[in-house]
Enzyme design. Structure first.
Site, PDB file in Angstrom:
ATOM      1  CG  ASP A  66       9.803   7.366 -12.059  1.00 19.16           C
ATOM      2  OD1 ASP A  66       9.723   8.394 -12.763  1.00 19.16           O
ATOM      3  OD2 ASP A  66      10.164   6.266 -12.520  1.00 19.16           O
ATOM      4  CG  HIS A  67      13.343   9.427 -12.243  1.00 23.54           C
ATOM      5  ND1 HIS A  67      13.709   9.855 -13.503  1.00 23.54           N
ATOM      6  CD2 HIS A  67      13.019   8.112 -12.375  1.00 23.54           C
ATOM      7  CE1 HIS A  67      13.611   8.843 -14.357  1.00 23.54           C
ATOM      8  NE2 HIS A  67      13.188   7.776 -13.699  1.00 23.54           N
ATOM      9  CB  SER A  70      12.679   3.868 -12.884  1.00 22.49           C
ATOM     10  OG  SER A  70      12.838   4.813 -13.912  1.00 22.49           O
TER      11      SER A  70
END
Length: 503
Positions: free
Chosen positions: A437-438, A60
């Site tokens: 973000d991921h 994050s």
């Protein structure tokens, strides 16, 4: 006058696999419609695309840094790897100062660090590079080994010792002491552990070894793995040849701060803790790899870099109004990390912190989290801002619990709130930029039906709710997001943002 909303779903990756894929299997009509009926491409959110080593999972902090900066941000491990590769490491001023201090005082250079290739707190190659540097300058170097066994297999140290001992011989480095990270890298103020490691560094109290490999093997025989190796010193040397003495230089090779802080406080002193050792050496030159909060060393090899012209700063300079909103769990990500890892207050900017649930221990017990409260607050105010940056935490925080069913519920509850938000944005002519973000929630059960709780290396979506937009590429990286938003809002992209817009 265009207005936009950047909606970041934390931990929302895209994978073609169906098994254990909460993102794919949750009933999320609004998100499906958003991606299927609007311009959408995929973005790389891990590894080298976000400034991490190859194949390293995203996270994050790194994700929001890259999204907000519009450039790849190199952090810790990859930054130092790169510097060693291009040889800049060997001209690092902080390290050269430590060398000079040792030369001037006819003293020694001590290297402390987690000796492992785990890459989480340190890397063995960084330690080798410091040993080489000391040898280049003919400064006597002493290595103090901290065993890992957590970020690598529990007995990895023994496998690494042949190479380590050989490297010590070629660089004329003395191996002074050994300690498991349980002692040397405590972070919970269990000072009795730090005492054992620290006293070993200063005065060779306690156990000793004549042969390092034998000591490690004997530890294994007693079911003591690398993490828990009892601090011991090398009895082939006189104590003052290998211990930290007045006027010495000390380099702490760990780049991650949390487990390096207490020992640093003991070695060099700080105001961060009230507890102090009985003895501290005088006139040490103490160097740390990166900033450790609360520790003011003699020098830092890689001090925090202020990123100029992040998305927030560019909007401020263009006199645009911006809003940041998230629940407690991810508030720092849409503020501190999104702004390049600094605390800043811009004019014409408002920040809304929606409290995370405190009535549950883990979020699988309340998978809806605070999504409804975020949307309630957002809808009251967001139309007056040029850009709103929003984070929904559910896919990541519920995904980390490993509870697949709860993650499905969390995504479905979140989808309902996103539906409300999208309808209102459309009514108010606000364009939504959607990304993540991921990855995380898309891989929750592996092929052996074991729970998966960690992040992934999967791609994340990037959608724009404007049918007139055409993407120029089929795939991008997180750092393309900020320039794309600026182009859409017709604001000049600064040269620091070296990634191109995707529209």
């Amino acid at each position: 006058m265009k207005k936009a909303l950047l909606m970041i779903l934390d931990g929302y990756g895209i994978s073609s696999t169906t098994h254990g894929n909460a993102v794919k299997n949750a009933k999320t009509p609004h998100l499906d419609n958003l991606m299927n009926n609007n311009p959408t491409i995929m973005l790389q959110a891990s590894g080298e695309a976000v400034g991490l080593p190859k194949n390293q999972i995203g996270n994050s902090e790194v994700g929001h840094l890259n999204i907000g900066a519009g450039r790849i941000i190199y952090t810790g491990l990859s930054l130092i790897n790169k510097e060693i590769e291009n040889k800049k490491f060997f001209t690092n001023q902080a390290l050269l100062n430590a060398i000079d201090h040792a030369k001037k005082n006819n003293s020694k250079l001590h290297i402390l660090g987690l000796v492992s290739n785990g890459g989480v707190h340190s890397h063995i190659n960084h330690i080798y590079a410091i040993m080489e540097l000391a040898n280049q300058h003919n400064v006597p170097a002493i290595l103090h080994i901290f065993g890992d066994g957590r970020d690598v297999p529990p007995t990895q140290l023994l496998a690494d010792l042949d190479q380590l001992i050989k490297k010590a011989e070629t660089t004329k480095t003395k191996i002074g002491t050994i300690s498991g990270r349980f002692y040397a890298m405590d972070r919970d103020q269990r000072w009795d552990r730090i005492d054992l490691a620290y006293n070993n560094l200063l005065s060779n109290t306690g156990k000793s070894f004549a042969d390092l490999k034998t000591y490690v093997k004997d530890s294994y025989q007693q079911n003591i793995t690398d993490e828990f190796i009892v601090p011991a010193y090398n009895n082939n040397y006189k104590s003052d040849e290998i211990t930290i003495q007045d006027n010495d230089s000390v380099v702490f090779a760990n780049f991650r701060p949390d487990r390096a802080r207490q020992l640093s406080h003991y070695v060099f002193g700080s105001n961060y803790y009230d507890h102090h050792p009985q003895l501290r050496r005088k006139n040490l030159y103490f160097v740390i790899m990166m900033q450790y909060e609360g520790i003011n060393p003699s020098a830092i090899c890689y001090p925090p870099k202020i990123e100029k012209n992040t998305l927030g700063e560019v909007l401020k300079n263009a006199n645009k109004k911006q809003l940041r909103i998230a629940e407690t769990e991810k508030y720092a990500h849409v503020t501190f990390f999104f702004d390049g890892g600094v605390e800043v207050e811009y004019q014409n900017e408002d920040k809304v912190l929606v409290p995370s649930r405190k009535d549950v221990k883990t979020y699988d017990l309340a998978p809806e989290m605070s999504a409804a409260a975020i949307v309630d607050q957002l809808l009251k105010v967001y139309t007056k801002y040029d850009l709103t940056v929003l984070n929904f935490a559910n896919p990541d925080m519920v995904g980390h619990t490993g509870n697949y069913e709860a993650t499905l519920k969390g995504l479905e509850a979140l989808d309902h709130e996103i539906g409300r938000l999208l309808a209102d944005a459309k009514k108010n002519n606000i364009t939504v930029f959607f990304t993540a973000d991921h990855g995380n929630a898309e891989e929750m059960i592996d092929e052996n039906n074991q729970k998966v709780t960690k992040h992934t290396t999967n791609v994340v979506p990037f959608s724009i709710t404007d049918p007139n937009v055409k993407f120029t590429k089929k795939e991008g990286i997180l750092a393309n997001v900020a320039p794309t938003i600026l182009k859409y809002l017709e604001i000049q992209i600064p040269e620091e943002m070296d990634q191109e817009p995707l529209i």
